[in-house]
Design an enzyme around this catalytic site. Structure first.
Site, PDB file in Angstrom:
ATOM      1  N   ILE A 298       6.133   6.687  -2.810  1.00 62.90           N
ATOM      2  CA  ILE A 298       7.571   6.991  -2.688  1.00 62.90           C
ATOM      3  C   ILE A 298       8.452   5.855  -3.174  1.00 62.90           C
ATOM      4  O   ILE A 298       9.679   5.995  -3.228  1.00 62.90           O
ATOM      5  CB  ILE A 298       7.953   7.334  -1.232  1.00 62.90           C
ATOM      6  CG1 ILE A 298       7.592   6.170  -0.297  1.00 62.90           C
ATOM      7  CG2 ILE A 298       7.326   8.632  -0.786  1.00 62.90           C
ATOM      8  CD1 ILE A 298       8.084   6.379   1.135  1.00 62.90           C
ATOM      9  N   GLY A 299       7.882   4.712  -3.523  1.00 65.08           N
ATOM     10  CA  GLY A 299       8.724   3.631  -4.008  1.00 65.08           C
ATOM     11  C   GLY A 299       7.923   2.414  -4.393  1.00 65.08           C
ATOM     12  O   GLY A 299       6.772   2.239  -4.003  1.00 65.08           O
TER      13      GLY A 299
ATOM     14  N   GLY B 287       8.544  -1.702  -4.332  1.00 63.99           N
ATOM     15  CA  GLY B 287       9.389  -2.807  -3.936  1.00 63.99           C
ATOM     16  C   GLY B 287       9.061  -4.061  -4.704  1.00 63.99           C
ATOM     17  O   GLY B 287       8.203  -4.085  -5.579  1.00 63.99           O
ATOM     18  N   GLY B 288       9.750  -5.157  -4.363  1.00 62.42           N
ATOM     19  CA  GLY B 288       9.537  -6.423  -5.038  1.00 62.42           C
ATOM     20  C   GLY B 288       8.168  -6.996  -4.774  1.00 62.42           C
ATOM     21  O   GLY B 288       7.673  -7.817  -5.534  1.00 62.42           O
TER      22      GLY B 288
ATOM     23  N   GLY C 212       5.342  -4.857  -3.497  1.00 63.43           N
ATOM     24  CA  GLY C 212       4.267  -3.888  -3.352  1.00 63.43           C
ATOM     25  C   GLY C 212       4.740  -2.451  -3.456  1.00 63.43           C
ATOM     26  O   GLY C 212       5.940  -2.170  -3.441  1.00 63.43           O
TER      27      GLY C 212
ATOM     28  N   VAL D 115       5.004   1.470  -1.989  1.00 64.80           N
ATOM     29  CA  VAL D 115       5.231   2.057  -0.671  1.00 64.80           C
ATOM     30  C   VAL D 115       4.819   3.527  -0.703  1.00 64.80           C
ATOM     31  O   VAL D 115       5.189   4.264  -1.626  1.00 64.80           O
ATOM     32  CB  VAL D 115       6.713   1.934  -0.244  1.00 64.80           C
ATOM     33  CG1 VAL D 115       6.901   2.527   1.150  1.00 64.80           C
ATOM     34  CG2 VAL D 115       7.152   0.472  -0.268  1.00 64.80           C
TER      35      VAL D 115
ATOM     36  N   LYS E 250       3.212  -0.098   3.104  1.00 60.29           N
ATOM     37  CA  LYS E 250       3.358  -0.959   1.934  1.00 60.29           C
ATOM     38  C   LYS E 250       1.983  -1.506   1.567  1.00 60.29           C
ATOM     39  O   LYS E 250       1.292  -2.081   2.403  1.00 60.29           O
ATOM     40  CB  LYS E 250       4.324  -2.111   2.206  1.00 60.29           C
ATOM     41  CG  LYS E 250       4.484  -3.053   1.003  1.00 60.29           C
ATOM     42  CD  LYS E 250       5.344  -4.267   1.311  1.00 60.29           C
ATOM     43  CE  LYS E 250       6.797  -3.899   1.317  1.00 60.29           C
ATOM     44  NZ  LYS E 250       7.650  -5.122   1.388  1.00 60.29           N
TER      45      LYS E 250
ATOM     46  N   ASP F 226      17.088 -11.904   1.668  1.00 62.42           N
ATOM     47  CA  ASP F 226      17.298 -10.865   0.650  1.00 62.42           C
ATOM     48  C   ASP F 226      18.046  -9.692   1.271  1.00 62.42           C
ATOM     49  O   ASP F 226      17.649  -8.534   1.111  1.00 62.42           O
ATOM     50  CB  ASP F 226      15.969 -10.422   0.048  1.00 62.42           C
ATOM     51  CG  ASP F 226      16.161  -9.659  -1.268  1.00 62.42           C
ATOM     52  OD1 ASP F 226      17.247  -9.764  -1.860  1.00 62.42           O
ATOM     53  OD2 ASP F 226      15.228  -8.960  -1.700  1.00 62.42           O
TER      54      ASP F 226
END
Length: 981
Positions: free
Chosen positions: A671-672, A674-675, A677, A679, A693, A807
């Site tokens: 589903i995504g 990230g910076g 890993g 997800v 993740k 962040d």
């Protein structure tokens, strides 16, 4: 008989004393059992049955061996204080527990400590209101600052403490209250600290009667009106600090009487008039009145102050020259008179004693040259003289200042060249020199300034080639050389600058081909190579970049346009290149010929064949490795990989097994990304959804066969990534409704999994800005703001060690099914260690462009105030509905500068509010936006804490509408109730 009576009496007294000493011991041992500190500390080693209580560390007794003082300040203690027993010490006069990590509520039992003269509970993590301590009428010292107390402070209890000498209750999120008149009765006070405790109203006239005061601070409040004329009676003051309120009017006549003042700070108010009353305060060491409406000239007498070390008057309406002798007498630290209307020249001798760290005079009307004396100012960290009328040659030694972190000379008429001295600038992070008359070549020695993050030499007359050694600047993130006279090719070495996110080389005479390495920048966001003489084909690697600005127009490029660069968003970015062709005849480019198409097909076929070969070899290697492991497992009797190779660390009660998680790490559940890993969404057999993740570990030992366990403390084991360690360390012990819940970690030598709660409504960024955008009404936006603020407040103030997120951004604020926020993605987080100073050093810029606090750019030293800055940007997103970086903000501008400019007037601030927010909520939205402005202040020390941010946001709670009344002139008035109030 009389002798017998005396013996009996002595025995009774001895028995009584023994009982008392026994009781004291039990009370102190009870205190010991209630508190905890580092297992390596020997603090309580002396607290045992073998020692006299008077020899316990931190304990003082009187001649009768009765405990009078307990001083355990700054001992990293945790736990709750047992006042029910402590106050049974009959002779107790001093309790000092400041600078620890004590928590819980302070009970009403503290009222029994009636003999206390000294009470210090400051700098702890208590909660709830502080009790009424009226019975403690012998108190002389009361320190409760920065302790976590909330609710209504019992100001009336001060009326009984007429002997109070020092009172410090600031930096607590108390309920809003007018400035306490009870303080006026404390005639013996010599120290009063009431900063950041939510005070409002006007200062009481009687404050001028506290003539024993030497230190007076009530900054970061909501105090209004003028400074009372009676304030000039406080002639013993050496420190007077009242910044960040809303004071109006002039500096009172007679202020010159406060000749003992050493530190004076009235910044960030609405004061007006001139500074003439200050020219008599010859003992000043620090003078700060920035961000007011002060006008007139800086008194020339200030240049004669022999002790002055810092002068900050920026963002006023001051005119005339800067006194030429200012800073030449003492070990001067910094001057900041930026954003005024000052004329004349830069004083030449402010670094005469060799201690100056900052020369900040930007945005004035200063003329003349940069004095050559500053080339010898090796202590200088920040030189900012931009946006003036300066001329002459930049002293060559300026470029090589060894401690300089930023050199900002842009928007002047300066000449000369970037000198080879720059090789000595080992700490230089930013060069800002656009729109001058600089000439000559960029020296090859710039490659030795290895700390450079940003270079802007645009709009000058610089010629020659871009140095090949520029590739040695590994941390370079922004390179702007547009509108110069550069020639030659773009260095291939530029591809080594993997941190680049912003490149503008347009409007030069660059030639040759575009280096293929430009397509390998993982963070590139902006690429402008237009108006040059570049030739050859467009590197196919550029197709894989996701750029917000892309422009190769008006060059001599040839060949087919990569399909991915035919997006509508890039329309016009390739015009002016008649040699380009399109496979699909789009964007008015001619169709590529069959020969070029055949060439393209052949190249594509070769590439596909090569990729297929690599994949085949890789699969063969994986197969052989798995076969070898299976054989080894059979030889040594190992269990199956799933049972043997994974280590689970749970942080909550689990209703699933690791096998159920491992089986769900499949492409269809992705589903995504990230910076740190990928997800995945995992649906359990019971219907519950989780987010997982998956992080591939780095630096795995080549021949290691055993599987390593997760380190709960973030220590790197095996090959786990730093991001994984940071996330586990930050989240494993956190329990807060506004911080994403980490259920467990599942680790092996090669791979790491973090299992979170699943949040179905995605991120705040999605809801505000992307194709998933949906309308968020003001009440929802406000609740998201408050919830996210409370999550960050917990990280900063509620954990045993503060957690710096590093962040904070809207894409890292996730929303549950009810649109309640969770702070997420702790891959860059840092837990502040006990033996580390307040500021944390980082060798790289952590965070995301548009959210990064300015101090990152020139110090790398960050603390929780850097998170506050980033959260301020999120608040601006919520109120304005805009992204942090938008074209409408102008070149080299972002939302922060845009909002700050709007905030200079009430009308401007209101115009920045999202037009979709109804007029009836504009007032509350403006309050939130003002809080965002405070959060994004340039100086970290002036930003509020997250605790104060939560309080300010709660004060902006929208009314629960009952109705709206329309007046005769068509105006609207809300009729409603505020549940909080």
């Amino acid at each position: 008989m009389f002798a017998a009576f005396r013996v009996l009496l002595l025995l009774s007294l001895f028995s009584l004393l023994s009982a008392q000493l026994h009781d004291q011991r039990q009370i102190l041992l009870n205190l010991k059992s209630s508190l905890h500190n580092s297992k390596f500390s020997k603090l309580f080693d002396s607290w045992n049955d073998n020692n006299s209580v008077c020899s316990f560390h931190g304990v003082t007794c009187n001649t009768l061996r009765s405990v009078t003082e307990i001083n355990l300040s700054d001992q990293t203690l945790t736990g709750a204080l047992p006042f029910d027993s402590l106050c049974n010490l009959p002779s107790l006069q001093k309790l000092a527990f400041g600078f620890n990590y004590l928590y819980g509520k302070v009970s009403e039992d503290i009222r029994k400590c009636v003999n206390l003269r000294y009470l210090d509970l400051g700098n702890n993590l208590f909660s709830g209101p502080f009790p009424d301590i009226s019975p403690l009428n012998q108190l002389q010292y009361l320190f409760l600052n920065k302790s976590g107390f909330s609710g209504t402070f019992p100001w009336q209890s001060l009326l009984n403490m007429t002997g109070l000498l020092q009172l410090s209750v600031g930096d607590n999120p108390f309920d809003f209250t007018p400035f306490p008149k009870e303080v006026v009765s404390l005639k013996k006070l010599n120290w009063l600290y009431l900063s950041n405790c939510t005070l409002g109203g006007k200062l009481p006239v009687g404050l001028g009667n506290l003539t024993e005061l030497t230190e007076l601070e009530f900054s970061d409040n909501f105090i209004t009106g003028e400074l009372p004329a009676e304030i000039v009676n406080l002639r013993k003051l050496w420190q007077f600090v009242f910044f960040n309120n809303t004071f109006t009017g002039k500096i009172p006549t007679g202020f010159r009487n406060l000749k003992g003042l050493v530190n004076l700070d009235g910044s960030t108010n609405r004061l007006e008039g001139d500074l003439s009353e200050l020219k008599y305060l010859t003992n000043l060491v620090s003078l700060q009145f920035f961000e007011n409406n002060l006008s007139g000239e800086i008194p020339n007498e200030i240049g004669e102050f022999k002790r002055l070390r810092s002068l900050s008057l920026y963002r006023n309406k001051l005119t005339g020259p800067i006194p030429q002798k200012v800073g030449s007498w003492a070990e001067f630290d910094f001057i900041d008179v930026s954003e005024n209307f000052l004329t004349g020249t830069i004083p030449p001798e402010m670094c005469k004693k060799g201690k100056m760290t900052a020369l900040l005079v930007l945005q004035n009307k200063l003329t003349g040259e940069i004095p050559a004396t500053y080339g010898d100012c090796w202590s200088l960290k920040r030189l900012r003289v931009s946006n003036n009328l300066l001329s002459g040659t930049v002293p060559p030694a300026i470029w090589g200042l060894p401690n300089a972190e930023i050199i900002d000379i842009e928007l002047n008429q300066l000449e000369g060249m970037v000198a080879s001295d720059i090789r000595n600038a080992k700490k230089l992070a930013s060069i800002l020199a656009r729109q001058n008359r600089l000439s000559g070549e960029i020296p090859e020695e710039i490659s030795k300034a290895t700390s450079l993050l940003s270079v802007d030499l645009s709009e000058n007359q610089i010629s020659g080639k871009i140095p090949e050694g520029i590739g040695e600047l590994k941390g370079l993130g922004s390179l702007h050389l547009q509108r110069n006279r550069l020639s030659g090719s773009i260095p291939e070495s530029l591809g080594s600058c993997k941190s680049l996110n912003d490149i503008d080389l347009s409007r030069n005479s660059l030639s040759g081909e575009i280096p293929a390495s430009l397509g390998s920048f993982p963070a590139l966001n902006y690429l402008n190579l237009s108006d040059n003489n570049l030739s050859g084909e467009i590197p196919r690697g550029l197709s894989f970049l996701r750029l917000s600005l892309f422009d190769l127009s008006y060059n001599r490029l040839t060949g087919p346009i990569p399909q991915a660069l035919t997006l509508e968003a890039y329309n016009g970015s390739l015009s002016g290149n008649p040699g380009l062709c399109s496979v699909d005849a789009i964007n008015s480019f001619p169709r590529c010929s069959s020969s070029s198409g055949m060439s393209k097909d052949i190249r594509a076929l070769i590439i596909c064949f090569a990729i297929a070969s690599i994949l085949l070899l890789s699969c063969l290697g994986v197969y052989l490795q798995l076969k070898r492991r299976k054989e080894e497992g059979e030889r040594f009797g190992e269990r199956s990989l799933k049972k043997e190779s994974w280590d689970v660390k749970s942080f909550h009660v689990l209703s699933f097994s690791e096998g159920e998680i491992l089986d769900s790490i499949r492409q269809e559940n992705l589903i995504g990304k990230g910076g740190s890993g990928n997800v995945y969404r995992v649906t359990l057999s019971n219907g519950k959804e989780l987010a997982v993740k998956h992080i591939w570990n780095t630096d795995v030992p080549a021949r290691k066969k055993s599987w390593s366990s997760t380190s709960m403390l973030g220590t790197k084991q095996g090959g786990k990534s730093k991001e994984f360690d940071a996330e586990v360390q930050a989240l494993s012990s956190i329990r807060h409704v506004n911080v994403v819940k980490l259920y467990c970690s599942i680790t092996s030598e090669d791979s790491s999994l973090l299992v979170y709660e699943y949040l179905p409504n995605g991120s705040l960024w999605d809801r505000l800005h992307t194709s998933r955008k949906m309308e968020l009404d003001w009440e929802t936006r406000y609740e998201i703001a408050v919830g996210a603020a409370k999550g960050l407040e917990y990280l900063h103030h509620g954990c045993e060690r503060p957690v710096l997120h590093r962040d904070v951004k809207s894409s890292n604020i996730l929303l549950d099914e009810f649109l309640k926020p969770r702070i997420a993605d702790f891959g860059l987080a840092k837990v502040v260690q006990a033996n580390v100073g307040k500021d944390s050093y980082t060798g790289v810029i952590a965070g995301t462009h548009g959210y990064i606090a300015p101090e990152y750019g020139y110090t790398y030293k960050v603390n929780e105030k850097s998170d506050v800055y980033s959260f301020g940007v999120v608040l601006m997103e919520l109120v304005t509905g805009k992204r942090p970086i938008e074209a409408e903000f102008g070149e080299n501008k972002d939302m922060v500068s845009w909002v700050h400019n709007k905030a200079r007037s009430k009308e401007g601030l209101s115009s920045a509010v999202d037009s979709r927010i109804p007029e009836i909520y504009k007032e509350e939205a403006c309050k939130v936006l003002r809080t965002a402005v405070l959060c994004t202040g340039t100086l970290p020390a002036l930003r509020p804490t997250m605790r104060a941010v939560v309080q300010k946001l709660e004060d902006a709670e929208p009314l629960k509408l009952v109705g709206i009344v329309i007046s005769k002139d068509g105006g609207e008035k809300k009729i409603g109730v505020n549940e909080k109030k």
